[in-house]
Design an enzyme around this catalytic site. Structure first.
Site, PDB file in Angstrom:
ATOM      1  N   SER A 588       3.784-104.596  46.035  1.00  5.91           N
ATOM      2  CA  SER A 588       3.024-105.421  46.974  1.00  5.91           C
ATOM      3  C   SER A 588       3.674-106.803  47.092  1.00  5.91           C
ATOM      4  CB  SER A 588       1.552-105.496  46.533  1.00  5.91           C
ATOM      5  OG  SER A 588       0.733-105.969  47.569  1.00  5.91           O
ATOM      6  N   ASP A 663      -0.770 -96.436  53.931  1.00  7.50           N
ATOM      7  CA  ASP A 663      -1.144 -97.727  53.345  1.00  7.50           C
ATOM      8  C   ASP A 663      -1.890 -98.552  54.389  1.00  7.50           C
ATOM      9  OD1 ASP A 663      -1.269-100.236  52.140  1.00  7.50           O
ATOM     10  OD2 ASP A 663       0.687-100.031  51.191  1.00  7.50           O
ATOM     11  N   HIS A 695      -2.106 -97.810  49.406  1.00 10.06           N
ATOM     12  CA  HIS A 695      -1.353 -98.899  48.788  1.00 10.06           C
ATOM     13  C   HIS A 695      -1.160 -98.724  47.287  1.00 10.06           C
ATOM     14  CE1 HIS A 695       0.372-102.878  48.736  1.00 10.06           C
ATOM     15  NE2 HIS A 695      -0.495-103.306  47.844  1.00 10.06           N
TER      16      HIS A 695
END
Length: 717
Positions: A588, A663, A695
């Site tokens: 991320s 995601d 995600h």
């Protein structure tokens, strides 16, 4: 002498037989995950708590003081007219005469879900389905007297009156993709951490709620394959940086007259967000607002009858205000608490109900992380702080009148606490790098009453493993700032050998990876593959004061990557690190910083692994991105300089790029657009896609596959 030698040899052989080594699948399967306890829901008087049994067929009332079961308030086996076999969760009414349980939950986004709810009358031992609506329900809220329940169904608010066995529809304009009543949109859930915005007045005659109009919010869609011949699409409203947000209004529903009226704010009032509403003990509605730049916070008190609002408190910041501080507002008689950074660190302040600052309760060069509870009788505030070290957390209380502070947690490391109503008792979770979580019950003075979970079995299992020891160190950042870090060396570490190094990091604003708490992760396994692993919290990370965590404002990715690069250069000077074989990993925001570091590192990294990275902040959501960068229209140069896509031609080192195709947070679009930029720049790389995964790439199978791929990449590239 020979007998001693034989005995020593036997001991060594025995130790080698019984000593275990880490197995990656055991880690991803959760074998070394510390046990917790079921969620405890406090009674109103703070003397008891309600807890589901392990099978989730009963709800039992326990004494905080003794730990003894007082009564079983709900039992599927004995409840009248019960048709469910188990439940997933429950909510107790404020009067403790009623509760609701839910089953068959369906996730909506990360936190929100809808489910089949059932209402249980404790006194009558009778359960029934909450509603005859065919659609599932979400975001239920009890009235203060427990006799009513508001909930959301298909974006509209409904009201159940238990005394009469009736229900009515409060709003009728709810529509998917357009109007949401009572619940929240995607970006509020993700970035403000709220899934419903409703509250009943103390006299139970009014219901306040926020209405979202997301009609003009652009829609994002991604393909959902799921082994279908013709894949379908998942679409939802997602405001990207600089794009339209939902328009929010605050409303009051009069239950008796069945009328809805909007709150009237003072003339020329401007705000973008309403992240929190709550009725005060004096029956004023507290409405908390933020402007779009999130550097102007206002709290209004609205008269729910006249609907006229007046400004009570305002705080401005030249960068941004931490939205978590809204949750620090607790009303205690004629006062309320608030966490502010006005002296450079986050500390607790007391205000009168007229908004007049009264006193600063905590002070010093450390951050208060959270207000945990308030006792209006003893005038005490309980809180968590990083006073002793940014790497640690402890639990404290402070007397509002005298200002006397007392430390309640007794063990050094990472402490979190969950308090009963009014702070009479608390459940403390403690761990450090060498000890799995120990959960204890404590009284308001900090005295340990009993141990709820000691994780002795896990600790015993770990003792038989050859685990690496986490060493805390400091390294210099790019500007010479001292940065907190840890390093993991193989259990059979040889200082005369040179090892490859993997640097793991997240690096996002106010985050921390370097903490004195227990965890066993894939990085521990990596040390068994003859790697050294290190983590460095660079500038912009948390628990070191406002200036340190906000210095990356308007220029995300620059100082964060500079500090990882500087740390890599330092590690490369150590005699046991192979300077030609240093890699960097992140997920991320961490994946984003991997790409920034590879492009700005001038070859210091041999390789990088970026999982679900942001590659252009224009692709990410409005609330998060604009909090730290403002809009693309306001900060075009910051967006350009902080985009890995803009820096693709400077990429140095081998790259493994990983993303889930479903995601909904950091969209796969980020990786696709970055891939195009790398191709144009003639940069070779590896790409792996997890089909239809979100995600977090959840599940032990996915995680084992992921980390196996990452480790193979590190070993053979």
């Amino acid at each position: 002498m020979r007998k001693v030698c034989f005995l020593l040899a036997a001991i060594l052989i025995s130790a080698s037989i019984f000593a275990q080594t880490l197995n990656l699948r055991d880690i991803t399967d959760g074998k070394y995950r510390a046990k917790g306890i079921p969620s405890a829901v406090s009674s109103v008087d703070g003397e008891f708590y309600f807890q589901a049994d392990q099978a989730r067929t009963k709800i039992i009332k326990y004494s905080y003081k003794t730990g003894q079961a007082v009564e079983t308030v709900f039992d599927i086996q004995s409840a009248r007219d019960c048709t469910i076999l188990s439940f997933q969760g429950f909510i107790m009414s404020p009067d403790e005469n009623r509760l609701i349980v839910y089953t068959n939950s369906e996730p909506i986004f990360r936190h929100s879900f809808k489910a089949d709810y059932y209402y249980f009358d404790i006194r009558r031992n009778l359960i029934r389905k909450l509603t005859d609506n065919k659609s599932k329900q979400m975001a239920p809220v009890f009235s203060r007297d427990g006799r009513m329940l508001a909930y959301v169904c298909e974006n509209n608010i409904w009201l159940s009156k238990f005394d009469f066995g009736t229900e009515s529809q409060i709003t009728k304009d709810g529509e998917v993709g357009k109007i949401i009543n009572g619940a929240t949109d995607w970006v509020y859930e993700e970035e403000f951490g709220v899934t419903q915005l409703m509250d009943f007045s103390p006299d139970n005659k009014l219901l306040s709620f926020i209405r979202f109009d997301e009609t003009n919010v652009p829609e994002f869609a991604f393909q959902n394959f799921r082994q279908q011949l013709y894949p379908d699409f998942i679409s939802f409203k997602y405001p990207k940086a600089g794009e339209a947000n939902s328009k929010v209004t605050c409303n009051i529903f009069d239950i008796e007259s069945k009328t809805i009226r909007p709150i009237n704010f003072p003339a020329n009032t401007e705000f973008e967000y309403i992240p929190k509403i709550v009725f005060t003990p004096t029956s004023q509605l507290a409405v908390m607002t933020l402007n779009r730049n999130q550097n102007d916070f206002n709290m209004y008190f609205a008269d729910p009858r006249s609907t006229i609002a007046k400004l009570i408190m305002r705080e401005q910041n030249d960068r941004y205000i931490n939205y978590d501080f809204f949750n620090s507002i607790n009303f205690i008689g004629d006062q309320f608490t608030y966490i502010s950074e006005k002296d450079g660190y986050s500390h607790i302040y007391m205000y009168s109900l007229t908004g007049v600052p009264q006193k600063q309760l905590t002070s010093g060069n450390y951050d208060v992380m959270e207000v945990l509870a308030c006792d209006p009788i003893s005038k005490t505030v309980y809180y968590q702080a990083a006073e002793e070290s940014p790497l640690q957390r402890a639990i404290y209380k402070v007397d509002i009148v005298k200002g006397v502070k007392t430390k309640l947690s007794t063990k050094t490391g990472y402490n979190t606490a969950s308090f009963s109503a009014n702070g009479k008792y608390f459940i403390n979770n403690w761990s450090n790098t060498e000890n799995p979580t120990v959960i204890t019950m404590n009284d308001a003075a900090g005295k340990e009453l009993r141990v709820l979970e000691d994780n002795k079995e896990l600790k015993s299992n770990l003792a038989s493993l050859r685990l690496p020891k986490k060493e805390f160190i400091t390294v210099k950042g790019a500007d010479g700032t001292s940065l907190n870090a840890w390093i993991l060396k193989p259990a059979n570490f040889n200082p005369n050998q040179k090892y490859p190094l993997l640097m793991v990091q997240y690096s996002g604003p106010d985050s921390q990876e370097v903490l004195d708490r227990f965890t066993i992760d894939w990085t521990d396994y990596l040390t068994t593959q003859n790697f050294i692993v290190a983590a460095v919290d660079g500038r912009g990370t948390g628990a070191r004061g406002q200036e340190f965590r906000k210095c990356t404002y308007m220029n995300l990715g620059i100082k964060e990557s500079d500090d990882q690069i500087a740390a890599a250069r330092y590690f490369g000077t150590l005699p046991y690190i192979d300077a030609s074989n240093i890699s960097i990993w992140g997920w991320s925001y961490g994946g984003y910083n991997v790409l920034m570091s590879l492009s700005r590192g001038n070859g210091v990294f041999k390789s990088g692994i970026a999982i679900a990275p942001v590659t252009n902040w224009r692709f990410y959501d409005s609330v998060y991105t604009e909090r730290y960068m403002r809009t693309p229209q306001q900060n075009a140069s910051g967006y350009e300089k902080g985009s890995p896509i803009s820096l693709a031609s400077s990429l140095s080192g081998k790259l493994l790029l990983i993303h889930g195709s479903a995601d909904d947070n950091v969209h796969f679009q980020n990786t696709i657009e970055y891939t195009s930029a790398l191709i144009k720049a003639d940069k070779q790389f590896e790409l792996f896609v997890f089909p239809d995964q979100n995600h977090s790439l959840p599940g032990s199978l996915n995680r084992n596959y992921l980390y196996t791929k990452v480790i193979d990449f590190l070993k053979f590239k």
